[in-house]
Design a protein around this motif. Structure first.
Motif, PDB file in Angstrom:
ATOM      1  N   HIS A   1      54.893  70.145  30.234  1.00 38.74           N
ATOM      2  CA  HIS A   1      56.025  69.232  30.255  1.00 38.74           C
ATOM      3  C   HIS A   1      57.335  69.869  30.741  1.00 38.74           C
ATOM      4  O   HIS A   1      58.378  69.211  30.736  1.00 38.74           O
ATOM      5  CB  HIS A   1      56.254  68.637  28.852  1.00 38.74           C
ATOM      6  CG  HIS A   1      55.173  67.681  28.443  1.00 38.74           C
ATOM      7  ND1 HIS A   1      55.241  66.332  28.676  1.00 38.74           N
ATOM      8  CD2 HIS A   1      53.975  67.897  27.834  1.00 38.74           C
ATOM      9  CE1 HIS A   1      54.155  65.737  28.210  1.00 38.74           C
ATOM     10  NE2 HIS A   1      53.371  66.670  27.692  1.00 38.74           N
ATOM     11  N   PHE A   2      57.275  71.136  31.144  1.00 42.83           N
ATOM     12  CA  PHE A   2      58.507  71.814  31.578  1.00 42.83           C
ATOM     13  C   PHE A   2      59.111  71.133  32.804  1.00 42.83           C
ATOM     14  O   PHE A   2      58.416  70.694  33.711  1.00 42.83           O
ATOM     15  CB  PHE A   2      58.219  73.276  31.905  1.00 42.83           C
ATOM     16  CG  PHE A   2      59.444  74.016  32.382  1.00 42.83           C
ATOM     17  CD1 PHE A   2      60.360  74.520  31.465  1.00 42.83           C
ATOM     18  CD2 PHE A   2      59.708  74.155  33.750  1.00 42.83           C
ATOM     19  CE1 PHE A   2      61.521  75.170  31.910  1.00 42.83           C
ATOM     20  CE2 PHE A   2      60.856  74.807  34.184  1.00 42.83           C
ATOM     21  CZ  PHE A   2      61.760  75.315  33.260  1.00 42.83           C
ATOM     22  N   THR A   3      60.440  71.069  32.820  1.00 46.06           N
ATOM     23  CA  THR A   3      61.142  70.518  33.974  1.00 46.06           C
ATOM     24  C   THR A   3      62.261  71.455  34.412  1.00 46.06           C
ATOM     25  O   THR A   3      62.941  72.067  33.575  1.00 46.06           O
ATOM     26  CB  THR A   3      61.738  69.127  33.671  1.00 46.06           C
ATOM     27  OG1 THR A   3      62.445  68.661  34.822  1.00 46.06           O
ATOM     28  CG2 THR A   3      62.706  69.175  32.499  1.00 46.06           C
ATOM     29  N   ASP A   4      62.448  71.581  35.711  1.00 43.27           N
ATOM     30  CA  ASP A   4      63.558  72.374  36.266  1.00 43.27           C
ATOM     31  C   ASP A   4      64.857  71.589  36.269  1.00 43.27           C
ATOM     32  O   ASP A   4      65.933  72.147  36.480  1.00 43.27           O
ATOM     33  CB  ASP A   4      63.242  72.788  37.716  1.00 43.27           C
ATOM     34  CG  ASP A   4      62.233  73.927  37.778  1.00 43.27           C
ATOM     35  OD1 ASP A   4      62.412  74.907  37.027  1.00 43.27           O
ATOM     36  OD2 ASP A   4      61.272  73.825  38.563  1.00 43.27           O
ATOM     37  N   SER A   5      64.752  70.269  36.050  1.00 41.20           N
ATOM     38  CA  SER A   5      65.925  69.403  36.121  1.00 41.20           C
ATOM     39  C   SER A   5      66.091  68.594  34.838  1.00 41.20           C
ATOM     40  O   SER A   5      65.662  67.429  34.759  1.00 41.20           O
ATOM     41  CB  SER A   5      65.782  68.447  37.316  1.00 41.20           C
ATOM     42  OG  SER A   5      65.571  69.176  38.502  1.00 41.20           O
ATOM     43  N   PRO A   6      66.706  69.192  33.821  1.00 45.47           N
ATOM     44  CA  PRO A   6      66.938  68.461  32.563  1.00 45.47           C
ATOM     45  C   PRO A   6      67.759  67.210  32.809  1.00 45.47           C
ATOM     46  O   PRO A   6      68.679  67.218  33.639  1.00 45.47           O
ATOM     47  CB  PRO A   6      67.712  69.464  31.703  1.00 45.47           C
ATOM     48  CG  PRO A   6      67.381  70.799  32.279  1.00 45.47           C
ATOM     49  CD  PRO A   6      67.226  70.567  33.766  1.00 45.47           C
ATOM     50  N   PRO A   7      67.451  66.127  32.103  1.00 45.14           N
ATOM     51  CA  PRO A   7      68.241  64.892  32.263  1.00 45.14           C
ATOM     52  C   PRO A   7      69.650  65.089  31.739  1.00 45.14           C
ATOM     53  O   PRO A   7      69.884  65.876  30.818  1.00 45.14           O
ATOM     54  CB  PRO A   7      67.460  63.881  31.425  1.00 45.14           C
ATOM     55  CG  PRO A   7      66.737  64.724  30.418  1.00 45.14           C
ATOM     56  CD  PRO A   7      66.376  65.987  31.123  1.00 45.14           C
TER      57      PRO A   7
END
Length: 217
Positions: free
Chosen positions: A210-216
């Motif tokens: 679930h890792f994302t480089d672009s946090p909301p």
């Protein structure tokens, strides 16, 4: 006397029913969670509730020595809380803000108030807990779960069972309906000026599903 015995029996039956219901509804994947009462937490001054399912998870580390047993980890968590509340005069929830100049206010995050903390013993320690707002990342507290690894992980990884307990807790949250099935996961350093969760651990969580480089925002 008979009335007293009846009330006692009724209480026992209800307590046992609640225990069995709780056991039956807890997903098997859930790790052992040590409650605030079990590790000796001081009572919070207040508690705010978060909208579930939560859509974000932020990973931190405590930058303290590690712990490898229930008693050691409980002491470590209690000391973190005591230090923040007594030495730094933090509230159990929220920020401590200090006016430096008339036009400048410095807000320090109370790093104690994570949602959960994961010990090197493979157990999870309750902080703010499920469905409550923590105080771990300003601007994200009311829309994220803050998960902290007990230890300092700038140059080394947490224990394998510590990593697994964290993964199990997140899956547990999904199955309980506390976490969104499509939740996004990121490190604290992605949303505020900090080195948390430590570069070694940060590189590890970048491999998680679930890792994302672009946090909301």
């Amino acid at each position: 006397m008979q009335k007293f015995l009846f009330c006692g029996l009724l209480y026992f039956i209800c307590a046992q029913s609640y225990f069995l219901l709780t056991e039956a509804t807890t997903p098997e994947v859930c790790p052992e969670i040590v409650s605030r009462a079990s590790w000796g937490a001081s009572a919070p001054l207040e508690a705010d509730y978060i909208v579930i399912p939560v859509k974000n998870v932020i990973i931190h580390h405590t930058e303290t020595p590690e712990c490898t047993s229930k008693s050691q980890c409980s002491t470590r968590v209690k000391n973190i809380q005591r230090y923040h509340m007594e030495n730094l005069e933090f509230h159990d929830i929220g920020y401590k803000c200090v006016k430096i100049k008339p036009q400048f206010v410095l807000c320090i995050i109370n790093n104690y108030d994570f949602s959960f903390l994961v010990g090197g013993d493979g157990r999870v320690y309750e902080g703010a807990g499920w469905h409550k707002v923590g105080a771990h990342a300003r601007g994200y507290n009311d829309k994220s779960l803050g998960l902290a690894f007990i230890g300092d992980f700038k140059s080394e990884l947490p224990f394998r069972k510590q990593l697994q307990a964290a993964k199990d807790l997140l899956q547990c949250g999904v199955e309980l309906g506390e976490l969104d099935r499509q939740y996004k996961l990121f490190g604290a350093l992605q949303v505020r000026p900090t080195d948390s969760p430590g570069m070694k651990l940060y590189r590890e969580i970048k491999k998680w599903v679930h890792f994302t480089d672009s946090p909301p925002h």
